[in-house]
Motif scaffolding. Structure first.
Motif, PDB file in Angstrom:
ATOM      1  N   SER A   1      -9.113 -11.386 -14.770  1.00 60.07           N
ATOM      2  CA  SER A   1      -9.297 -10.124 -15.798  1.00 60.07           C
ATOM      3  C   SER A   1      -7.860 -10.191 -16.583  1.00 60.07           C
ATOM      4  CB  SER A   1      -9.658  -9.112 -15.359  1.00 60.07           C
ATOM      5  OG  SER A   1      -8.588  -8.479 -14.612  1.00 60.07           O
ATOM      6  N   GLY A   2      -6.675 -10.637 -15.983  1.00 61.28           N
ATOM      7  CA  GLY A   2      -5.506 -10.306 -16.678  1.00 61.28           C
ATOM      8  C   GLY A   2      -4.434 -11.741 -17.082  1.00 61.28           C
ATOM      9  N   VAL A   3      -4.311 -12.268 -15.795  1.00 61.33           N
ATOM     10  CA  VAL A   3      -3.263 -13.460 -15.871  1.00 61.33           C
ATOM     11  C   VAL A   3      -4.294 -14.581 -16.817  1.00 61.33           C
ATOM     12  CG1 VAL A   3      -2.137 -15.394 -14.732  1.00 61.33           C
ATOM     13  CG2 VAL A   3      -1.849 -13.066 -13.975  1.00 61.33           C
ATOM     14  N   GLY A   4      -5.240 -14.892 -16.549  1.00 58.55           N
ATOM     15  CA  GLY A   4      -6.087 -16.098 -17.189  1.00 58.55           C
ATOM     16  C   GLY A   4      -5.904 -15.723 -18.620  1.00 58.55           C
ATOM     17  N   PRO A   5      -6.736 -14.607 -18.948  1.00 55.97           N
ATOM     18  CA  PRO A   5      -6.809 -14.301 -20.339  1.00 55.97           C
ATOM     19  C   PRO A   5      -5.694 -14.054 -21.618  1.00 55.97           C
ATOM     20  CG  PRO A   5      -8.536 -12.819 -19.302  1.00 55.97           C
ATOM     21  CD  PRO A   5      -7.541 -13.460 -18.376  1.00 55.97           C
ATOM     22  N   MET A   6      -4.616 -13.305 -20.599  1.00 55.33           N
ATOM     23  CA  MET A   6      -3.426 -13.004 -21.481  1.00 55.33           C
ATOM     24  C   MET A   6      -2.552 -14.194 -21.675  1.00 55.33           C
ATOM     25  SD  MET A   6      -3.761 -10.086 -22.532  1.00 55.33           S
ATOM     26  CE  MET A   6      -5.702 -10.217 -22.700  1.00 55.33           C
ATOM     27  N   PHE A   7      -2.459 -15.162 -20.547  1.00 60.48           N
ATOM     28  CA  PHE A   7      -1.589 -16.294 -20.645  1.00 60.48           C
ATOM     29  C   PHE A   7      -2.210 -17.093 -21.395  1.00 60.48           C
ATOM     30  CE2 PHE A   7       1.254 -16.537 -16.775  1.00 60.48           C
ATOM     31  CZ  PHE A   7       1.369 -15.042 -16.621  1.00 60.48           C
ATOM     32  N   GLY A   8      -3.601 -17.423 -21.576  1.00 67.58           N
ATOM     33  CA  GLY A   8      -4.246 -18.215 -22.533  1.00 67.58           C
ATOM     34  C   GLY A   8      -4.013 -17.945 -24.043  1.00 67.58           C
ATOM     35  N   GLN A   9      -4.223 -16.598 -24.291  1.00 68.72           N
ATOM     36  CA  GLN A   9      -3.921 -16.001 -25.366  1.00 68.72           C
ATOM     37  C   GLN A   9      -2.624 -16.163 -25.999  1.00 68.72           C
ATOM     38  OE1 GLN A   9      -6.238 -15.153 -27.808  1.00 68.72           O
ATOM     39  NE2 GLN A   9      -7.940 -14.576 -26.535  1.00 68.72           N
ATOM     40  N   ALA A  10      -1.532 -16.057 -25.081  1.00 64.55           N
ATOM     41  CA  ALA A  10      -0.137 -16.361 -25.598  1.00 64.55           C
ATOM     42  C   ALA A  10      -0.145 -17.895 -25.628  1.00 64.55           C
ATOM     43  CB  ALA A  10       0.556 -15.849 -24.251  1.00 64.55           C
ATOM     44  N   ILE A  11      -0.408 -18.723 -25.075  1.00 66.19           N
ATOM     45  CA  ILE A  11      -0.180 -20.336 -25.226  1.00 66.19           C
ATOM     46  C   ILE A  11      -0.956 -20.565 -26.580  1.00 66.19           C
ATOM     47  CG2 ILE A  11      -0.820 -22.475 -24.548  1.00 66.19           C
ATOM     48  CD1 ILE A  11       1.425 -21.397 -23.316  1.00 66.19           C
TER      49      ILE A  11
ATOM     50  N   ALA B   1      -2.199 -22.553 -32.293  1.00 65.22           N
ATOM     51  CA  ALA B   1      -2.578 -21.935 -33.574  1.00 65.22           C
ATOM     52  C   ALA B   1      -2.003 -22.478 -34.753  1.00 65.22           C
ATOM     53  CB  ALA B   1      -2.559 -20.308 -33.592  1.00 65.22           C
ATOM     54  N   LYS B   2      -2.584 -23.167 -35.842  1.00 61.03           N
ATOM     55  CA  LYS B   2      -2.100 -23.530 -36.814  1.00 61.03           C
ATOM     56  C   LYS B   2      -1.051 -22.717 -37.450  1.00 61.03           C
ATOM     57  CE  LYS B   2      -3.134 -26.842 -40.372  1.00 61.03           C
ATOM     58  NZ  LYS B   2      -4.080 -27.631 -41.314  1.00 61.03           N
ATOM     59  N   ASP B   3      -1.476 -21.570 -37.880  1.00 64.88           N
ATOM     60  CA  ASP B   3      -0.694 -20.409 -38.574  1.00 64.88           C
ATOM     61  C   ASP B   3      -0.058 -19.673 -37.595  1.00 64.88           C
ATOM     62  OD1 ASP B   3      -1.681 -21.465 -40.911  1.00 64.88           O
ATOM     63  OD2 ASP B   3      -3.346 -20.211 -40.882  1.00 64.88           O
TER      64      ASP B   3
ATOM     65  N   LEU C   1      -1.799 -19.823  -9.115  1.00 61.00           N
ATOM     66  CA  LEU C   1      -0.735 -20.575  -9.207  1.00 61.00           C
ATOM     67  C   LEU C   1      -0.921 -21.582 -10.513  1.00 61.00           C
ATOM     68  CD1 LEU C   1       1.890 -22.052  -8.287  1.00 61.00           C
ATOM     69  CD2 LEU C   1       0.295 -23.674  -7.325  1.00 61.00           C
ATOM     70  N   PRO C   2      -1.997 -21.947 -11.022  1.00 60.27           N
ATOM     71  CA  PRO C   2      -2.329 -23.057 -12.021  1.00 60.27           C
ATOM     72  C   PRO C   2      -1.731 -22.647 -13.237  1.00 60.27           C
ATOM     73  CG  PRO C   2      -4.166 -23.411 -10.552  1.00 60.27           C
ATOM     74  CD  PRO C   2      -3.220 -22.219 -10.088  1.00 60.27           C
ATOM     75  N   TYR C   3      -1.909 -21.083 -13.674  1.00 63.11           N
ATOM     76  CA  TYR C   3      -1.517 -20.718 -14.844  1.00 63.11           C
ATOM     77  C   TYR C   3       0.141 -20.403 -14.782  1.00 63.11           C
ATOM     78  CZ  TYR C   3      -6.010 -19.534 -16.736  1.00 63.11           C
ATOM     79  OH  TYR C   3      -7.200 -19.664 -17.453  1.00 63.11           O
ATOM     80  N   LEU C   4       0.864 -20.682 -13.668  1.00 65.71           N
ATOM     81  CA  LEU C   4       2.092 -20.235 -13.920  1.00 65.71           C
ATOM     82  C   LEU C   4       3.232 -21.472 -14.122  1.00 65.71           C
ATOM     83  CD1 LEU C   4       2.343 -17.719 -11.259  1.00 65.71           C
ATOM     84  CD2 LEU C   4       2.108 -17.402 -13.695  1.00 65.71           C
TER      85      LEU C   4
ATOM     86  N   TYR D   1       0.888 -10.828 -27.057  1.00 68.06           N
ATOM     87  CA  TYR D   1       0.593 -11.526 -26.058  1.00 68.06           C
ATOM     88  C   TYR D   1       1.818 -11.963 -25.153  1.00 68.06           C
ATOM     89  CZ  TYR D   1      -4.150 -11.083 -27.703  1.00 68.06           C
ATOM     90  OH  TYR D   1      -5.334 -10.689 -28.010  1.00 68.06           O
ATOM     91  N   THR D   2       2.955 -12.368 -25.627  1.00 64.44           N
ATOM     92  CA  THR D   2       4.007 -12.852 -24.910  1.00 64.44           C
ATOM     93  C   THR D   2       4.769 -11.530 -24.176  1.00 64.44           C
ATOM     94  OG1 THR D   2       5.587 -12.692 -26.812  1.00 64.44           O
ATOM     95  CG2 THR D   2       4.685 -14.912 -26.218  1.00 64.44           C
ATOM     96  N   ARG D   3       4.465 -10.555 -24.621  1.00 61.18           N
ATOM     97  CA  ARG D   3       5.093  -9.167 -24.049  1.00 61.18           C
ATOM     98  C   ARG D   3       4.215  -8.932 -22.699  1.00 61.18           C
ATOM     99  NH1 ARG D   3       8.578  -5.583 -25.702  1.00 61.18           N
ATOM    100  NH2 ARG D   3       7.319  -3.779 -25.152  1.00 61.18           N
ATOM    101  N   GLU D   4       2.745  -9.091 -23.132  1.00 61.78           N
ATOM    102  CA  GLU D   4       1.890  -8.899 -21.999  1.00 61.78           C
ATOM    103  C   GLU D   4       1.840  -9.830 -20.794  1.00 61.78           C
ATOM    104  OE1 GLU D   4      -1.331  -7.104 -19.948  1.00 61.78           O
ATOM    105  OE2 GLU D   4       0.288  -6.334 -21.385  1.00 61.78           O
ATOM    106  N   VAL D   5       2.269 -11.137 -21.209  1.00 62.50           N
ATOM    107  CA  VAL D   5       2.599 -12.028 -20.191  1.00 62.50           C
ATOM    108  C   VAL D   5       3.745 -11.765 -19.412  1.00 62.50           C
ATOM    109  CG1 VAL D   5       3.522 -14.385 -19.912  1.00 62.50           C
ATOM    110  CG2 VAL D   5       1.416 -14.136 -21.057  1.00 62.50           C
TER     111      VAL D   5
END
Length: 234
Positions: free
Chosen positions: A105-115, A121-123, A166-169, A132-136
Motif C-alpha cells: 500500500s505504501g512502498v510499491g505505489p509511492m516508489f512507482g509514482q516517484a520513478i 514522464a515526458k513532461d 527488497l525488489p523496490y529498493l 513523491y520523492t519526499r514520500e519515498v
C-alpha cells in the motif's frame, strides 16, 4: 506446476523470490508490458486489471487450478500453501502482515509514482516530483527505523514481508548509499540468499530499453502503459 506471468519488474521479482525460497515447481511466462501483452484478450482473462504478475497454480486448493493476481494475495497464498515464511507466533505473524501491507500500500505505489515522474514522464512536473520523492524519503525513514532495531521486517524471522520489499529498493540503495544503514544491513543479508539473487534476475527486458536507457523508452511505450487503451471497456 505454477506459472508466473510477468517480466523484469519489482512485483514479478518478489513472487519469483518467494517461489524459489519455497522450493515450488514453477516456470516463467514472460509478459512484455512495453509491447502491450498485458492488454491482450488472453491476458485479460487471467487479470481483468491488466497488471502483472499473475500466477496460475495447476495444483491449487483441492487439486483444482487457481489463477491469482495482486502480489500481497499471491504471497499470502504461497505461504499458506507451503506453511513457510510466515511466523507461527500470533504477534510475529500479525507483524509480518503489517509490513507486507506497508509494502503493497505504501512502498510499491509511492516508489512507482516517484520513478514515473522523475524518469518516465515526458513532461516534468515539479510538484509531482517533489510530492513523491519526499514520500519515498519518509517511507525509507520508516523502514530504516524498523530495520535498525529488528533483524527482519517481521522481527526475528525472514518472511514474505522481506521478499515483497527488497525488489523496490535496488535503485534507492545505489542512489542513497550510506544514508540508511539499517536498510543496507538488511539488504546485504537478503542479497546473500541464492533465491533472492535468482529472483532478482527474473524476466526478459527489452533490449532497446536496457541499452538505450531513457532514450530507448518512447512515446509508444508511454501510450501502451498509460494511454487510452487502459480505459477501453472490457
Amino acid at each position: 506446476m505454477i506459472t508466473l506471468c510477468g517480466g523484469p519488474t519489482p512485483n514479478a521479482r518478489k513472487i519469483a523470490i518467494a517461489l524459489l525460497e519455497m522450493d515450488l515447481p514453477w516456470e516463467l511466462h514472460n509478459i512484455d508490458i512495453l509491447e502491450g501483452e498485458q492488454l491482450t484478450p488472453e491476458f485479460l482473462k487471467l487479470n481483468p486489471n491488466n497488471k502483472t504478475p499473475v500466477i496460475v497454480d495447476d495444483d491449487g486448493p483441492g487439486g483444482s487450478p487457481l489463477t491469482l493476481w495482486e502480489t500481497g494475495a499471491i504471497l499470502l497464498y504461497l505461504a499458506e500453501k507451503t506453511g513457510r515464511f510466515v511466523p507461527d507466533s500470533p504477534i510475529a505473524r500479525a507483524t509480518c502482515w503489517q509490513w507486507l501491507m506497508f509494502q503493497v500500500s505504501g512502498v510499491g505505489p509511492m516508489f512507482g509514482q516517484a520513478i514515473h515522474f522523475t524518469h518516465y514522464a515526458k513532461d516534468k512536473h515539479p510538484y509531482a516530483i517533489g510530492r513523491y520523492t519526499r514520500e519515498v524519503d519518509r517511507l525509507l525513514m520508516v523502514l530504516n527505523g524498523r530495520l535498525a532495531g529488528a533483524e527482519w521486517l517481521a522481527g526475528d524471522e525472514y518472511s514474505i514481508a522481506d521478499m515483497a520489499t527488497l525488489p523496490y529498493l535496488r535503485r534507492i540503495l545505489l542512489e542513497k548509499a550510506g544514508d540508511y544503514p539499517g536498510i543496507e544491513r538488511w539488504a546485504a543479508a537478503m542479497n546473500e540468499r541464492p533465491a533472492v539473487q535468482a529472483g532478482m534476475a527474473v524476466g526478459i527486458a527489452r533490449k532497446e530499453v536496457v541499452e538505450g536507457g531513457l532514450q530507448g523508452f518512447t512515446d509508444r511505450h508511454r501510450e501502451i502503459l498509460w494511454g487510452d487503451r487502459q480505459h477501453v471497456e472490457r
